[in-house]
Design a protein around this motif. Structure first.
Motif, PDB file in Angstrom:
ATOM      1  N   GLU A  40       4.172  33.295  40.060  1.00 12.64           N
ATOM      2  CA  GLU A  40       3.556  32.628  38.904  1.00 12.64           C
ATOM      3  C   GLU A  40       4.340  31.366  38.541  1.00 12.64           C
ATOM      4  OE1 GLU A  40       2.346  33.479  34.259  1.00 12.64           O
ATOM      5  OE2 GLU A  40       2.984  35.140  35.520  1.00 12.64           O
ATOM      6  N   LYS A  41       5.653  31.470  38.532  1.00  9.15           N
ATOM      7  CA  LYS A  41       6.499  30.302  38.222  1.00  9.15           C
ATOM      8  C   LYS A  41       6.308  29.216  39.290  1.00  9.15           C
ATOM      9  CE  LYS A  41      11.258  28.907  37.513  1.00  9.15           C
ATOM     10  NZ  LYS A  41      12.657  29.232  37.731  1.00  9.15           N
ATOM     11  N   ALA A  42       6.279  29.630  40.555  1.00 10.12           N
ATOM     12  CA  ALA A  42       6.116  28.658  41.650  1.00 10.12           C
ATOM     13  C   ALA A  42       4.758  27.966  41.568  1.00 10.12           C
ATOM     14  CB  ALA A  42       6.285  29.348  43.002  1.00 10.12           C
ATOM     15  N   ASP A  57       6.950  26.312  48.661  1.00 13.82           N
ATOM     16  CA  ASP A  57       7.650  27.369  47.918  1.00 13.82           C
ATOM     17  C   ASP A  57       6.668  28.442  47.455  1.00 13.82           C
ATOM     18  OD1 ASP A  57      10.129  26.168  48.218  1.00 13.82           O
ATOM     19  OD2 ASP A  57      10.117  25.236  46.221  1.00 13.82           O
ATOM     20  N   ALA A  58       5.546  28.005  46.881  1.00  9.03           N
ATOM     21  CA  ALA A  58       4.538  28.959  46.410  1.00  9.03           C
ATOM     22  C   ALA A  58       3.950  29.745  47.582  1.00  9.03           C
ATOM     23  CB  ALA A  58       3.437  28.226  45.644  1.00  9.03           C
ATOM     24  N   LEU A  59       3.693  29.067  48.684  1.00 10.47           N
ATOM     25  CA  LEU A  59       3.148  29.735  49.866  1.00 10.47           C
ATOM     26  C   LEU A  59       4.126  30.779  50.411  1.00 10.47           C
ATOM     27  CD1 LEU A  59       0.958  30.013  52.023  1.00 10.47           C
ATOM     28  CD2 LEU A  59       2.069  28.140  53.259  1.00 10.47           C
ATOM     29  N   ILE A  61       6.448  32.430  48.795  1.00 20.29           N
ATOM     30  CA  ILE A  61       6.493  33.590  47.898  1.00 20.29           C
ATOM     31  C   ILE A  61       5.206  34.409  48.022  1.00 20.29           C
ATOM     32  CG2 ILE A  61       6.617  34.308  45.481  1.00 20.29           C
ATOM     33  CD1 ILE A  61       8.414  31.816  45.018  1.00 20.29           C
ATOM     34  N   ALA A  62       4.063  33.739  48.196  1.00 22.12           N
ATOM     35  CA  ALA A  62       2.794  34.447  48.365  1.00 22.12           C
ATOM     36  C   ALA A  62       2.824  35.319  49.618  1.00 22.12           C
ATOM     37  CB  ALA A  62       1.639  33.452  48.437  1.00 22.12           C
ATOM     38  N   ILE A  63       3.418  34.809  50.679  1.00 21.76           N
ATOM     39  CA  ILE A  63       3.524  35.589  51.919  1.00 21.76           C
ATOM     40  C   ILE A  63       4.437  36.795  51.716  1.00 21.76           C
ATOM     41  CG2 ILE A  63       4.401  35.525  54.289  1.00 21.76           C
ATOM     42  CD1 ILE A  63       3.373  32.565  54.358  1.00 21.76           C
ATOM     43  N   GLN A  64       5.565  36.589  51.035  1.00 20.92           N
ATOM     44  CA  GLN A  64       6.472  37.698  50.746  1.00 20.92           C
ATOM     45  C   GLN A  64       5.780  38.751  49.884  1.00 20.92           C
ATOM     46  OE1 GLN A  64      10.340  36.490  49.177  1.00 20.92           O
ATOM     47  NE2 GLN A  64      10.128  34.530  50.236  1.00 20.92           N
ATOM     48  N   LEU A  65       5.012  38.283  48.896  1.00 20.21           N
ATOM     49  CA  LEU A  65       4.296  39.199  48.014  1.00 20.21           C
ATOM     50  C   LEU A  65       3.252  40.002  48.785  1.00 20.21           C
ATOM     51  CD1 LEU A  65       3.913  40.218  45.133  1.00 20.21           C
ATOM     52  CD2 LEU A  65       2.437  38.245  44.709  1.00 20.21           C
ATOM     53  N   ALA A  66       2.525  39.342  49.660  1.00 22.86           N
ATOM     54  CA  ALA A  66       1.537  40.055  50.479  1.00 22.86           C
ATOM     55  C   ALA A  66       2.218  41.100  51.354  1.00 22.86           C
ATOM     56  CB  ALA A  66       0.758  39.063  51.338  1.00 22.86           C
ATOM     57  N   ASN A  67       3.359  40.765  51.906  1.00 21.63           N
ATOM     58  CA  ASN A  67       4.102  41.687  52.768  1.00 21.63           C
ATOM     59  C   ASN A  67       4.566  42.918  51.991  1.00 21.63           C
ATOM     60  OD1 ASN A  67       5.428  42.567  55.149  1.00 21.63           O
ATOM     61  ND2 ASN A  67       7.343  41.698  54.409  1.00 21.63           N
ATOM     62  N   ILE A  68       5.122  42.721  50.809  1.00 28.99           N
ATOM     63  CA  ILE A  68       5.609  43.875  50.051  1.00 28.99           C
ATOM     64  C   ILE A  68       4.443  44.715  49.538  1.00 28.99           C
ATOM     65  CG2 ILE A  68       5.859  42.748  47.787  1.00 28.99           C
ATOM     66  CD1 ILE A  68       8.265  45.333  49.289  1.00 28.99           C
ATOM     67  N   ARG A  69       3.328  44.083  49.185  1.00 30.04           N
ATOM     68  CA  ARG A  69       2.159  44.843  48.748  1.00 30.04           C
ATOM     69  C   ARG A  69       1.602  45.674  49.899  1.00 30.04           C
ATOM     70  NH1 ARG A  69      -0.838  40.592  44.634  1.00 30.04           N
ATOM     71  NH2 ARG A  69       0.515  41.043  42.872  1.00 30.04           N
ATOM     72  N   PHE A  70       1.649  45.143  51.110  1.00 35.29           N
ATOM     73  CA  PHE A  70       1.227  45.914  52.284  1.00 35.29           C
ATOM     74  C   PHE A  70       2.130  47.136  52.455  1.00 35.29           C
ATOM     75  CE2 PHE A  70       1.743  46.775  56.855  1.00 35.29           C
ATOM     76  CZ  PHE A  70       0.442  47.149  57.165  1.00 35.29           C
ATOM     77  N   LYS A  71       3.434  46.940  52.282  1.00 35.52           N
ATOM     78  CA  LYS A  71       4.374  48.062  52.402  1.00 35.52           C
ATOM     79  C   LYS A  71       4.115  49.111  51.329  1.00 35.52           C
ATOM     80  CE  LYS A  71       8.145  45.464  54.505  1.00 35.52           C
ATOM     81  NZ  LYS A  71       9.503  44.936  54.311  1.00 35.52           N
ATOM     82  N   VAL A  72       3.812  48.663  50.107  1.00 33.50           N
ATOM     83  CA  VAL A  72       3.510  49.608  49.021  1.00 33.50           C
ATOM     84  C   VAL A  72       2.261  50.416  49.372  1.00 33.50           C
ATOM     85  CG1 VAL A  72       2.791  49.827  46.609  1.00 33.50           C
ATOM     86  CG2 VAL A  72       4.672  48.296  47.202  1.00 33.50           C
ATOM     87  N   ALA A  73       1.241  49.733  49.864  1.00 35.46           N
ATOM     88  CA  ALA A  73       0.001  50.426  50.248  1.00 35.46           C
ATOM     89  C   ALA A  73       0.269  51.448  51.350  1.00 35.46           C
ATOM     90  CB  ALA A  73      -1.055  49.416  50.694  1.00 35.46           C
ATOM     91  N   ARG A  74       1.050  51.076  52.346  1.00 32.30           N
ATOM     92  CA  ARG A  74       1.386  52.021  53.427  1.00 32.30           C
ATOM     93  C   ARG A  74       2.172  53.210  52.889  1.00 32.30           C
ATOM     94  NH1 ARG A  74       2.184  50.354  59.168  1.00 32.30           N
ATOM     95  NH2 ARG A  74       2.860  52.500  59.076  1.00 32.30           N
ATOM     96  N   SER A  75       3.077  52.951  51.975  1.00 27.72           N
ATOM     97  CA  SER A  75       3.860  54.038  51.382  1.00 27.72           C
ATOM     98  C   SER A  75       2.961  54.995  50.606  1.00 27.72           C
ATOM     99  CB  SER A  75       4.940  53.474  50.450  1.00 27.72           C
ATOM    100  OG  SER A  75       5.877  52.720  51.181  1.00 27.72           O
TER     101      SER A  75
END
Length: 100
Positions: A40-42, A57-59, A61-75
């Protein structure tokens, strides 16, 4: 990172496995919330500046966010499968006890 720690211990006690999965999901969710704040800040910086650097920078962070959300979904999927297996096992046990 703890993301895949529970995949390696197939023979662990299921209660420990579920607790560990719960901890993993909580840690990943915390990380996702932090990244969402950074994103949001970026995006605000990009909206103000409109430079290539703020865009990248925003892109990033967006990629990192998508990656962690994928991991959360898999978990969560693994958590659900683990609980389904436990319910099925307990149902078989209680069904066997009723027949005796």
């Amino acid at each position: 990172m703890v993301a895949g720690r529970w995949f390696k211990n197939e023979d662990k006690d299921k209660g420990d496995d579920i607790d560990e999965l719960n901890n993993t999901i909580n840690e990943q969710s915390d990380e996702a919330r932090k990244l969402a704040g950074r994103f949001e800040k970026a995006m605000n910086e990009f909206a103000t500046d409109r430079s290539l650097e703020t865009c990248l920078d925003a892109l990033n962070i967006a990629i990192q966010l998508a990656n962690i959300r994928f991991k959360v979904a898999r978990s969560w999927e693994h958590y659900a499968r683990t609980l389904e297996g436990e319910v099925a096992r307990l149902s078989r046990q209680s069904g066997g006890n009723k027949q005796q």
